[in-house]
Motif scaffolding. Sequence first.
Motif, PDB file in Angstrom:
ATOM      1  N   ASP A   1      30.502  84.590 -50.972  1.00 37.51           N
ATOM      2  CA  ASP A   1      29.423  85.569 -50.977  1.00 37.51           C
ATOM      3  C   ASP A   1      28.607  85.407 -49.706  1.00 37.51           C
ATOM      4  O   ASP A   1      28.929  84.598 -48.837  1.00 37.51           O
ATOM      5  N   VAL A   2      27.543  86.193 -49.585  1.00 40.83           N
ATOM      6  CA  VAL A   2      26.777  86.191 -48.342  1.00 40.83           C
ATOM      7  C   VAL A   2      26.139  84.841 -48.072  1.00 40.83           C
ATOM      8  O   VAL A   2      26.043  84.404 -46.920  1.00 40.83           O
ATOM      9  N   PHE A   3      25.726  84.129 -49.128  1.00 41.60           N
ATOM     10  CA  PHE A   3      25.142  82.809 -48.928  1.00 41.60           C
ATOM     11  C   PHE A   3      26.172  81.844 -48.346  1.00 41.60           C
ATOM     12  O   PHE A   3      25.866  81.032 -47.476  1.00 41.60           O
ATOM     13  N   GLY A   4      27.391  81.941 -48.846  1.00 41.92           N
ATOM     14  CA  GLY A   4      28.453  81.102 -48.324  1.00 41.92           C
ATOM     15  C   GLY A   4      28.780  81.425 -46.884  1.00 41.92           C
ATOM     16  O   GLY A   4      29.075  80.534 -46.073  1.00 41.92           O
ATOM     17  N   CYS A   5      28.743  82.710 -46.551  1.00 45.72           N
ATOM     18  CA  CYS A   5      29.008  83.127 -45.162  1.00 45.72           C
ATOM     19  C   CYS A   5      27.932  82.595 -44.218  1.00 45.72           C
ATOM     20  O   CYS A   5      28.241  82.158 -43.096  1.00 45.72           O
ATOM     21  N   VAL A   6      26.678  82.649 -44.652  1.00 46.68           N
ATOM     22  CA  VAL A   6      25.589  82.129 -43.825  1.00 46.68           C
ATOM     23  C   VAL A   6      25.774  80.631 -43.604  1.00 46.68           C
ATOM     24  O   VAL A   6      25.618  80.128 -42.487  1.00 46.68           O
TER      25      VAL A   6
ATOM     26  N   ASP B   1      19.128  85.058 -29.746  1.00 43.41           N
ATOM     27  CA  ASP B   1      19.943  84.110 -30.498  1.00 43.41           C
ATOM     28  C   ASP B   1      19.422  84.044 -31.929  1.00 43.41           C
ATOM     29  O   ASP B   1      18.233  83.813 -32.161  1.00 43.41           O
ATOM     30  N   ASN B   2      20.293  84.251 -32.912  1.00 42.51           N
ATOM     31  CA  ASN B   2      19.848  84.255 -34.311  1.00 42.51           C
ATOM     32  C   ASN B   2      20.133  82.935 -35.024  1.00 42.51           C
ATOM     33  O   ASN B   2      20.084  82.856 -36.251  1.00 42.51           O
ATOM     34  N   LYS B   3      20.431  81.901 -34.261  1.00 37.74           N
ATOM     35  CA  LYS B   3      20.788  80.614 -34.864  1.00 37.74           C
ATOM     36  C   LYS B   3      19.732  80.106 -35.831  1.00 37.74           C
ATOM     37  O   LYS B   3      20.021  79.806 -36.998  1.00 37.74           O
ATOM     38  N   TRP B   4      18.484  80.000 -35.374  1.00 39.96           N
ATOM     39  CA  TRP B   4      17.446  79.421 -36.210  1.00 39.96           C
ATOM     40  C   TRP B   4      17.015  80.350 -37.337  1.00 39.96           C
ATOM     41  O   TRP B   4      16.575  79.906 -38.391  1.00 39.96           O
ATOM     42  N   ARG B   5      17.151  81.628 -37.119  1.00 40.03           N
ATOM     43  CA  ARG B   5      16.880  82.565 -38.213  1.00 40.03           C
ATOM     44  C   ARG B   5      17.846  82.301 -39.369  1.00 40.03           C
ATOM     45  O   ARG B   5      17.449  82.244 -40.531  1.00 40.03           O
ATOM     46  N   MET B   6      19.129  82.090 -39.042  1.00 43.66           N
ATOM     47  CA  MET B   6      20.122  81.816 -40.071  1.00 43.66           C
ATOM     48  C   MET B   6      19.927  80.433 -40.681  1.00 43.66           C
ATOM     49  O   MET B   6      20.211  80.223 -41.866  1.00 43.66           O
ATOM     50  N   ILE B   7      19.432  79.485 -39.885  1.00 38.85           N
ATOM     51  CA  ILE B   7      19.146  78.164 -40.441  1.00 38.85           C
ATOM     52  C   ILE B   7      18.048  78.262 -41.496  1.00 38.85           C
ATOM     53  O   ILE B   7      18.129  77.635 -42.562  1.00 38.85           O
ATOM     54  N   VAL B   8      17.012  79.033 -41.205  1.00 34.35           N
ATOM     55  CA  VAL B   8      15.938  79.230 -42.175  1.00 34.35           C
ATOM     56  C   VAL B   8      16.487  79.826 -43.470  1.00 34.35           C
ATOM     57  O   VAL B   8      16.183  79.358 -44.574  1.00 34.35           O
ATOM     58  N   VAL B   9      17.320  80.867 -43.353  1.00 37.69           N
ATOM     59  CA  VAL B   9      17.905  81.495 -44.541  1.00 37.69           C
ATOM     60  C   VAL B   9      18.772  80.497 -45.306  1.00 37.69           C
ATOM     61  O   VAL B   9      18.710  80.401 -46.544  1.00 37.69           O
ATOM     62  N   ASP B  10      19.579  79.739 -44.578  1.00 38.83           N
ATOM     63  CA  ASP B  10      20.462  78.778 -45.233  1.00 38.83           C
ATOM     64  C   ASP B  10      19.677  77.702 -45.976  1.00 38.83           C
ATOM     65  O   ASP B  10      20.074  77.268 -47.060  1.00 38.83           O
ATOM     66  N   CYS B  11      18.562  77.284 -45.413  1.00 37.65           N
ATOM     67  CA  CYS B  11      17.748  76.261 -46.068  1.00 37.65           C
ATOM     68  C   CYS B  11      16.946  76.829 -47.246  1.00 37.65           C
ATOM     69  O   CYS B  11      16.464  76.063 -48.094  1.00 37.65           O
ATOM     70  N   LEU B  12      16.810  78.138 -47.329  1.00 36.92           N
ATOM     71  CA  LEU B  12      16.168  78.779 -48.483  1.00 36.92           C
ATOM     72  C   LEU B  12      17.171  79.103 -49.588  1.00 36.92           C
ATOM     73  O   LEU B  12      16.776  79.373 -50.729  1.00 36.92           O
TER      74      LEU B  12
ATOM     75  N   ARG C   1      23.107  88.867 -54.458  1.00 30.10           N
ATOM     76  CA  ARG C   1      22.859  87.975 -53.329  1.00 30.10           C
ATOM     77  C   ARG C   1      22.823  88.738 -52.003  1.00 30.10           C
ATOM     78  O   ARG C   1      22.066  88.364 -51.100  1.00 30.10           O
ATOM     79  N   SER C   2      23.606  89.782 -51.883  1.00 30.42           N
ATOM     80  CA  SER C   2      23.543  90.595 -50.660  1.00 30.42           C
ATOM     81  C   SER C   2      22.185  91.256 -50.515  1.00 30.42           C
ATOM     82  O   SER C   2      21.613  91.307 -49.416  1.00 30.42           O
ATOM     83  N   ASP C   3      21.641  91.761 -51.626  1.00 32.13           N
ATOM     84  CA  ASP C   3      20.313  92.368 -51.594  1.00 32.13           C
ATOM     85  C   ASP C   3      19.249  91.326 -51.255  1.00 32.13           C
ATOM     86  O   ASP C   3      18.289  91.613 -50.533  1.00 32.13           O
ATOM     87  N   MET C   4      19.404  90.140 -51.802  1.00 31.60           N
ATOM     88  CA  MET C   4      18.463  89.065 -51.487  1.00 31.60           C
ATOM     89  C   MET C   4      18.474  88.745 -49.991  1.00 31.60           C
ATOM     90  O   MET C   4      17.423  88.616 -49.360  1.00 31.60           O
ATOM     91  N   PHE C   5      19.654  88.629 -49.446  1.00 36.12           N
ATOM     92  CA  PHE C   5      19.806  88.296 -48.028  1.00 36.12           C
ATOM     93  C   PHE C   5      19.183  89.373 -47.149  1.00 36.12           C
ATOM     94  O   PHE C   5      18.428  89.079 -46.208  1.00 36.12           O
TER      95      PHE C   5
END
Length: 249
Positions: free
Chosen positions: A4-9, A75-86, A109-113
């Motif tokens: 799912d999207v969380f796994g992809c992130v 660069d969206n690296k840290w944006r994705m890190i924030v999402v992954d840690c949430l 989960r896609s809507d959440m993301f």
Amino acid sequence: MVADVFGCVAAYVRDVCGEGPVCVHVDDARECQIKRHPDYAEFRSRAVAARAARKPSQLWESMVAMGRMSDAGGDNKWRMIVVDCLTPFLRTRSWVISREFYCDLGDVRSDMFEAALDVWEETAKGVPPREVPTLMVKAAINAAYRRANVHEGESSTGDVEDLLIFEEAAMDSVLKASSIIHDADPRDPAVVEQIGGERTGALWQMYGLSEVVNCYHEDLRAGRRPGIRGILVTEAMLARTWVTGSNYY
């Protein structure tokens, strides 16, 4: 199994961060004055623990600040890190919503993301970094419930007859004109009872059980069933008769 999207992130962040140290101060650990840095797995564990403590966290403020700096550089690296840690705070809630409202977990989960990223964009200016994670989580959960409510409106309400609407249209209904309730309060228990009885009767006819039920009630009225003669009419029974007349009960 498709992620799912969380796994992809999570997979994206692991790929970007690699096995090297993670620096939340200047991004490149080689340029940081602090010489000891964790790898991403350890960094994520610290971030999740700090968030779970429900206290102001300098780590999370630094993560959001680093994310905004990265965004400015494309660069969206840290944006994705924030999402992954949430994600740990969203996974369980998404699963509960999916189970309770019978909606697709992947869609929830896609809507959440998407909602979390929208908040990230909307709070880029004028919102302190310490407030951003909380706003992202709230928006994600609200989006999940919106998905659940939409799904609930498009799905079966749980009544069997809703699943058999096309069959019912092809058969004679047991709802006769004489059984339609006029000038009655739909909140009254007696009215509710009659409506429920009519719906149940329609199902019985649909499955060919009306004759069996009718014979049963004829035996009750004629006193042919054992024990029926000893039952006295109560005041509560008489109070119901106003709904459709004394012959109904």
